[in-house]
Design a protein around this motif. Structure first.
Motif, PDB file in Angstrom:
ATOM      1  N   ARG A  95       0.862  -1.176   0.000  1.00 40.07           N
ATOM      2  CA  ARG A  95       0.000   0.000   0.000  1.00 40.07           C
ATOM      3  C   ARG A  95       0.906   1.235   0.000  1.00 40.07           C
TER       4      ARG A  95
ATOM      5  N   ALA B 104       0.573   4.303   0.490  1.00 39.54           N
ATOM      6  CA  ALA B 104       0.432   5.262   1.589  1.00 39.54           C
ATOM      7  C   ALA B 104       1.164   4.808   2.842  1.00 39.54           C
ATOM      8  N   ARG B 105       1.407   3.515   2.955  1.00 38.02           N
ATOM      9  CA  ARG B 105       2.083   2.976   4.138  1.00 38.02           C
ATOM     10  C   ARG B 105       3.597   2.873   3.962  1.00 38.02           C
TER      11      ARG B 105
ATOM     12  N   THR C  31       6.146   5.088   6.195  1.00 34.41           N
ATOM     13  CA  THR C  31       6.047   4.716   7.611  1.00 34.41           C
ATOM     14  C   THR C  31       6.565   3.304   7.838  1.00 34.41           C
ATOM     15  N   ALA C  32       6.282   2.399   6.904  1.00 31.46           N
ATOM     16  CA  ALA C  32       6.731   1.011   7.045  1.00 31.46           C
ATOM     17  C   ALA C  32       8.248   0.932   7.104  1.00 31.46           C
TER      18      ALA C  32
ATOM     19  N   ARG D   1       9.514   2.378  10.501  1.00 36.87           N
ATOM     20  CA  ARG D   1       9.311   1.436  11.600  1.00 36.87           C
ATOM     21  C   ARG D   1      10.316   0.286  11.532  1.00 36.87           C
TER      22      ARG D   1
ATOM     23  N   HIS E  18       5.217  -4.524   6.922  1.00 34.83           N
ATOM     24  CA  HIS E  18       4.431  -3.391   7.423  1.00 34.83           C
ATOM     25  C   HIS E  18       3.628  -2.735   6.294  1.00 34.83           C
ATOM     26  N   ALA E  19       4.230  -2.643   5.104  1.00 38.66           N
ATOM     27  CA  ALA E  19       3.570  -1.943   3.994  1.00 38.66           C
ATOM     28  C   ALA E  19       2.445  -2.757   3.373  1.00 38.66           C
TER      29      ALA E  19
ATOM     30  N   GLY F  79       0.953  -5.591   5.068  1.00 40.88           N
ATOM     31  CA  GLY F  79       0.097  -6.238   6.055  1.00 40.88           C
ATOM     32  C   GLY F  79       0.116  -7.750   5.960  1.00 40.88           C
TER      33      GLY F  79
ATOM     34  N   ASP G 199       3.200   4.969  16.012  1.00 41.66           N
ATOM     35  CA  ASP G 199       3.341   5.266  14.586  1.00 41.66           C
ATOM     36  C   ASP G 199       4.116   6.573  14.451  1.00 41.66           C
TER      37      ASP G 199
ATOM     38  N   GLU H 286       4.492   8.639  12.024  1.00 45.62           N
ATOM     39  CA  GLU H 286       3.772   9.702  11.327  1.00 45.62           C
ATOM     40  C   GLU H 286       2.771  10.386  12.265  1.00 45.62           C
TER      41      GLU H 286
END
Length: 397
Positions: free
Chosen positions: A209, A211-212, A215-216, A219, A266-267, A269, A302, A304
């Motif tokens: 994804r 949008a992730r 952040t992925a 993390r 993470h990106a 899932g 998170d 973000e």
């Protein structure tokens, strides 16, 4: 004579049609952690090595994976090739003293390069002698075959039988073994029964994804950095016995693999069990199990959300978690640098100072200071790190 021969040909054609029907199957979604781990590692573009007894279904799974990815499958039986088949054969031209002697690649490498992508499958790797394994090092790590560079999107998967059951089996050389994510392939009787009835489990490819993504990665960087800071002895550990050196073991290279696996997890899932199998396959049982347990207890905020409201979070109490969290926050700022995010990062580091752990935040402060646009004013929190930033030269301008 012609009529009996025609009847025989018709009989064989009918037999061929029936045999083809036995090879036809459909697929259905099914949860299989080892298949999910394979798809995760292949999506992360990491070389994967499937260990399993002969006839266990490794090759069939690879064909399903290639179909799921929409990629051509090139199968190379490593044990029947010479080193020159991977290093390339010298082709002498008109002016070797001026132009050199290029190393001609084999046909499968040319096809993959022409296509631009594909799944390259090295079968019977443990039956390849040491000289062939040495020649494969450059193919697996640098994606070069002779003078030809394979496209970056080509995925590499290999299969091997344990040396005890392989024909003329060899232990893998440590440099080659350390380039793979090792997955142990076993069969499930119920899956085989249902598959022979006409339905096999589908190999689902993780869907990142967008949008992730940032952040992925932040993390993942925080988690790996925090763990190796707490357990520096696991950064590199070459096993003592030959059999263990031919499997998965921790090194900076394999921890980088873990970083990519965790970021993709993470990106996209993906499942926790599939991630655990892939991580253990990269760094080995001991380090892998310890890292997976560390992840389960990490529970970081998170980054973000923290950057969006830096005054509302609480710094973790344990030192390794603090470092993991701060690394994740700074990585998130690095992924998208602007003044508001940069200033929010300093608010986060200021809380570390208030909590009495400025030493934990010092490295993060140096990285954050390096991102500053010279037109941005110096925030108050930066003064707590003035000495270390001055020594590093990050306060200039």
């Amino acid at each position: 004579m012609d009529e009996p021969m025609t009847a025989a040909v018709r009989a064989l054609a009918a037999a061929d049609d029936l045999v083809a029907a036995t090879r036809a199957w459909r697929t259905e979604p099914a949860a299989d952690p080892k298949v999910e781990a394979l798809a995760l590692a292949v999506s992360a573009n990491l070389p994967v090595l499937l260990w399993g007894e002969p006839g266990i279904g490794k090759s069939a799974t690879l064909q399903q994976l290639a179909d799921g990815l929409g990629l051509p499958l090139e199968t190379v039986i490593a044990s029947v090739h010479e080193p020159s088949d991977f290093a390339g054969l010298p082709i002498v031209g008109d002016s070797p003293a001026t132009d050199g002697v290029p190393m001609a690649p084999p046909d499968w490498a040319v096809r993959l390069t022409r296509t631009g992508s594909g799944l390259l499958f090295f079968d019977e790797l443990s039956s390849a002698p040491p000289a062939v394994q040495a020649a494969l090092l450059r193919v697996v790590l640098e994606r070069r075959v002779g003078s030809l560079a394979l496209p970056p999107s080509v995925r590499i998967v290999a299969a091997a039988n344990p040396p005890t059951s392989a024909a003329d089996g060899w232990h893998l050389a440590p440099p080659l073994a350390n380039r793979f994510v090792h997955l142990h392939w076993t069969h499930d009787a119920r899956t085989v029964a249902r598959g022979l009835a006409g339905t096999w489990p589908a190999v689902a490819v993780p869907a990142v994804r967008p949008a992730r993504a940032a952040t992925a990665l932040a993390r993942a960087r925080g988690a790996v950095a925090g763990f190796l800071t707490a357990r520096p002895g696991l950064t590199h550990h070459l096993p003592a016995d030959a059999e263990a050196r031919g499997g998965a073991w921790p090194s900076p290279r394999t921890w980088e693999m873990v970083l990519r696996l965790l970021a993709l997890h993470h990106a996209a899932g993906t499942g926790a069990e599939a991630l655990a199998l892939a991580v253990i396959g990269a760094v080995g049982d001991g380090a892998g199990l310890e890292f997976v347990t560390y992840l389960e207890n990490l529970d970081l905020p998170d980054p973000e959300r923290v950057l969006a409201d830096p005054g509302a979070f609480r710094l973790p109490e344990r030192g390794d978690r603090q470092l993991a969290f701060l690394t994740a926050v700074i990585s998130a700022v690095q992924a998208k640098v602007d003044r508001s995010r940069w200033e929010a990062g300093w608010v986060v580091l200021g809380k570390a100072v208030e909590a009495g752990v400025p030493d934990v935040a010092a490295r993060a402060a140096m990285d954050l200071a390096a991102l500053r646009d010279t037109s941005w004013p110096v925030p108050p929190a930066i003064h707590a790190f003035a000495e270390v930033l001055g020594l590093s030269g990050r306060l200039s301008g």
